[in-house]
Design a protein around this motif. Sequence first.
Motif, PDB file in Angstrom:
ATOM      1  N   UNK A   1       0.822  -1.210   0.000  1.00  0.00           N
ATOM      2  CA  UNK A   1       0.000   0.000   0.000  1.00  0.00           C
ATOM      3  C   UNK A   1       0.856   1.260   0.000  1.00  0.00           C
ATOM      4  N   UNK A   2       1.921   1.283   0.807  1.00  0.00           N
ATOM      5  CA  UNK A   2       2.766   2.464   0.868  1.00  0.00           C
ATOM      6  C   UNK A   2       3.448   2.760  -0.451  1.00  0.00           C
ATOM      7  N   UNK A   3       3.964   1.720  -1.092  1.00  0.00           N
ATOM      8  CA  UNK A   3       4.628   1.902  -2.383  1.00  0.00           C
ATOM      9  C   UNK A   3       3.638   2.354  -3.449  1.00  0.00           C
ATOM     10  N   UNK A   4       2.447   1.755  -3.432  1.00  0.00           N
ATOM     11  CA  UNK A   4       1.452   2.151  -4.425  1.00  0.00           C
ATOM     12  C   UNK A   4       1.022   3.599  -4.207  1.00  0.00           C
ATOM     13  N   UNK A   5       0.838   3.982  -2.946  1.00  0.00           N
ATOM     14  CA  UNK A   5       0.430   5.358  -2.667  1.00  0.00           C
ATOM     15  C   UNK A   5       1.502   6.343  -3.123  1.00  0.00           C
ATOM     16  N   UNK A   6       2.756   6.003  -2.962  1.00  0.00           N
ATOM     17  CA  UNK A   6       3.841   6.880  -3.405  1.00  0.00           C
ATOM     18  C   UNK A   6       3.721   7.162  -4.897  1.00  0.00           C
ATOM     19  N   UNK A   7       3.433   6.109  -5.687  1.00  0.00           N
ATOM     20  CA  UNK A   7       3.259   6.301  -7.124  1.00  0.00           C
ATOM     21  C   UNK A   7       1.980   7.066  -7.437  1.00  0.00           C
ATOM     22  N   UNK A   8       0.870   6.662  -6.803  1.00  0.00           N
ATOM     23  CA  UNK A   8      -0.426   7.255  -7.147  1.00  0.00           C
ATOM     24  C   UNK A   8      -0.479   8.730  -6.772  1.00  0.00           C
ATOM     25  N   UNK A   9       0.007   9.088  -5.608  1.00  0.00           N
ATOM     26  CA  UNK A   9      -0.052  10.488  -5.188  1.00  0.00           C
ATOM     27  C   UNK A   9       0.757  11.378  -6.130  1.00  0.00           C
ATOM     28  N   UNK A  10       1.877  10.863  -6.614  1.00  0.00           N
ATOM     29  CA  UNK A  10       2.679  11.632  -7.573  1.00  0.00           C
ATOM     30  C   UNK A  10       1.966  11.731  -8.921  1.00  0.00           C
ATOM     31  N   UNK A  11       1.267  10.679  -9.309  1.00  0.00           N
ATOM     32  CA  UNK A  11       0.612  10.646 -10.624  1.00  0.00           C
ATOM     33  C   UNK A  11      -0.603  11.556 -10.699  1.00  0.00           C
ATOM     34  N   UNK A  12      -1.350  11.687  -9.604  1.00  0.00           N
ATOM     35  CA  UNK A  12      -2.553  12.535  -9.624  1.00  0.00           C
ATOM     36  C   UNK A  12      -2.242  13.991  -9.315  1.00  0.00           C
ATOM     37  N   UNK A  13      -1.052  14.276  -8.777  1.00  0.00           N
ATOM     38  CA  UNK A  13      -0.739  15.641  -8.342  1.00  0.00           C
ATOM     39  C   UNK A  13      -0.858  16.647  -9.479  1.00  0.00           C
ATOM     40  N   UNK A  14      -0.480  16.247 -10.674  1.00  0.00           N
ATOM     41  CA  UNK A  14      -0.547  17.141 -11.837  1.00  0.00           C
ATOM     42  C   UNK A  14      -1.953  17.658 -12.082  1.00  0.00           C
ATOM     43  N   UNK A  15      -2.941  16.812 -11.794  1.00  0.00           N
ATOM     44  CA  UNK A  15      -4.328  17.143 -12.127  1.00  0.00           C
ATOM     45  C   UNK A  15      -5.108  17.690 -10.937  1.00  0.00           C
ATOM     46  N   UNK A  16      -4.498  17.665  -9.751  1.00  0.00           N
ATOM     47  CA  UNK A  16      -5.227  18.011  -8.544  1.00  0.00           C
ATOM     48  C   UNK A  16      -6.083  16.840  -8.113  1.00  0.00           C
ATOM     49  N   UNK A  17      -6.184  16.616  -6.815  1.00  0.00           N
ATOM     50  CA  UNK A  17      -6.901  15.443  -6.322  1.00  0.00           C
ATOM     51  C   UNK A  17      -7.631  15.763  -5.031  1.00  0.00           C
ATOM     52  N   UNK A  18      -8.864  15.319  -4.954  1.00  0.00           N
ATOM     53  CA  UNK A  18      -9.643  15.367  -3.724  1.00  0.00           C
ATOM     54  C   UNK A  18      -9.481  14.044  -3.003  1.00  0.00           C
ATOM     55  N   UNK A  19      -9.166  14.094  -1.703  1.00  0.00           N
ATOM     56  CA  UNK A  19      -8.988  12.886  -0.891  1.00  0.00           C
ATOM     57  C   UNK A  19     -10.182  12.701   0.038  1.00  0.00           C
ATOM     58  N   UNK A  20     -10.623  11.454   0.148  1.00  0.00           N
ATOM     59  CA  UNK A  20     -11.693  11.122   1.078  1.00  0.00           C
ATOM     60  C   UNK A  20     -11.262   9.945   1.924  1.00  0.00           C
ATOM     61  N   UNK A  21     -11.694   9.916   3.171  1.00  0.00           N
ATOM     62  CA  UNK A  21     -11.200   8.911   4.106  1.00  0.00           C
ATOM     63  C   UNK A  21     -11.819   7.554   3.905  1.00  0.00           C
ATOM     64  N   UNK A  22     -13.064   7.508   3.544  1.00  0.00           N
ATOM     65  CA  UNK A  22     -13.738   6.222   3.411  1.00  0.00           C
ATOM     66  C   UNK A  22     -14.916   6.404   2.480  1.00  0.00           C
ATOM     67  N   UNK A  23     -15.508   5.286   2.073  1.00  0.00           N
ATOM     68  CA  UNK A  23     -16.677   5.400   1.207  1.00  0.00           C
ATOM     69  C   UNK A  23     -16.893   4.170   0.380  1.00  0.00           C
ATOM     70  N   UNK A  24     -17.869   4.234  -0.466  1.00  0.00           N
ATOM     71  CA  UNK A  24     -18.233   3.122  -1.332  1.00  0.00           C
ATOM     72  C   UNK A  24     -18.077   3.525  -2.782  1.00  0.00           C
TER      73      UNK A  24
END
Length: 221
Positions: free
Chosen positions: A197-220
């Motif tokens: 999870x940590x490694x994937x988040x490192x990649x994903x957070x960098x990949x979405x940063x260009x476009x801006x990203x809304x984060x949510x804690x939980x959901x469906x």
Amino acid sequence: MSDAATIPDADTIPDAARKLEWAPRGAWAELPADGHLGTPGAAGTTITARNGLGIASLIAAEGSDDALVQALKTRFGLDLPSTPLAVRSATHALVWAGPGQWLLVADDRSGFADDLQALSGLAAIAEQSDGRAALTLSGPKIRDALAKGCMIDLHPSVFPIGAAALTSIAHIGVHLWRVADGPDGAVFEIMVARSMAGSFWSWLSASVAEFGCTLAATGRG
């Protein structure tokens, strides 16, 4: 005189020091608090951490295919996919995970043990709730973000709603499927091994940063 440290008697150790508290932690506990990530302004992507899911892998027992199909239909109202597809009801999903293999995903772990018990004898079942880390990914730019590392084409003409795949993103194995579109377009569910999870988040957070990203804690999804 000995220089060895004196070992204290157990009765002299304060209760607070003797008692080690272990608190459950979600797979995404280290993610930033709800808010915005990357380029300021309107967000082109949304990441929702899926906490509290019930997850189990199912492998059909020899000769029990028809009985398993019927049991899943009766209990969840879901048809077992025989090709790389994901199907879902209001509370559960079945996701193809290879020939004769599936993931059963419950939006809530309450009653999940009973769900698995109802399938006992019809499939080899492995509880995976604490071994997988799941996210819902959406937004008008989510395909562009995923394209930076995803090994498959996610264009709607080849990856329509309901499509599922076992693939890799940034050299990390993922289980990916597309659910019904949201207000901002395509919506994807994605799972990785919790240990990654940590490694994937490192990649994903960098990949979405260009476009801006809304984060949510939980959901469906």
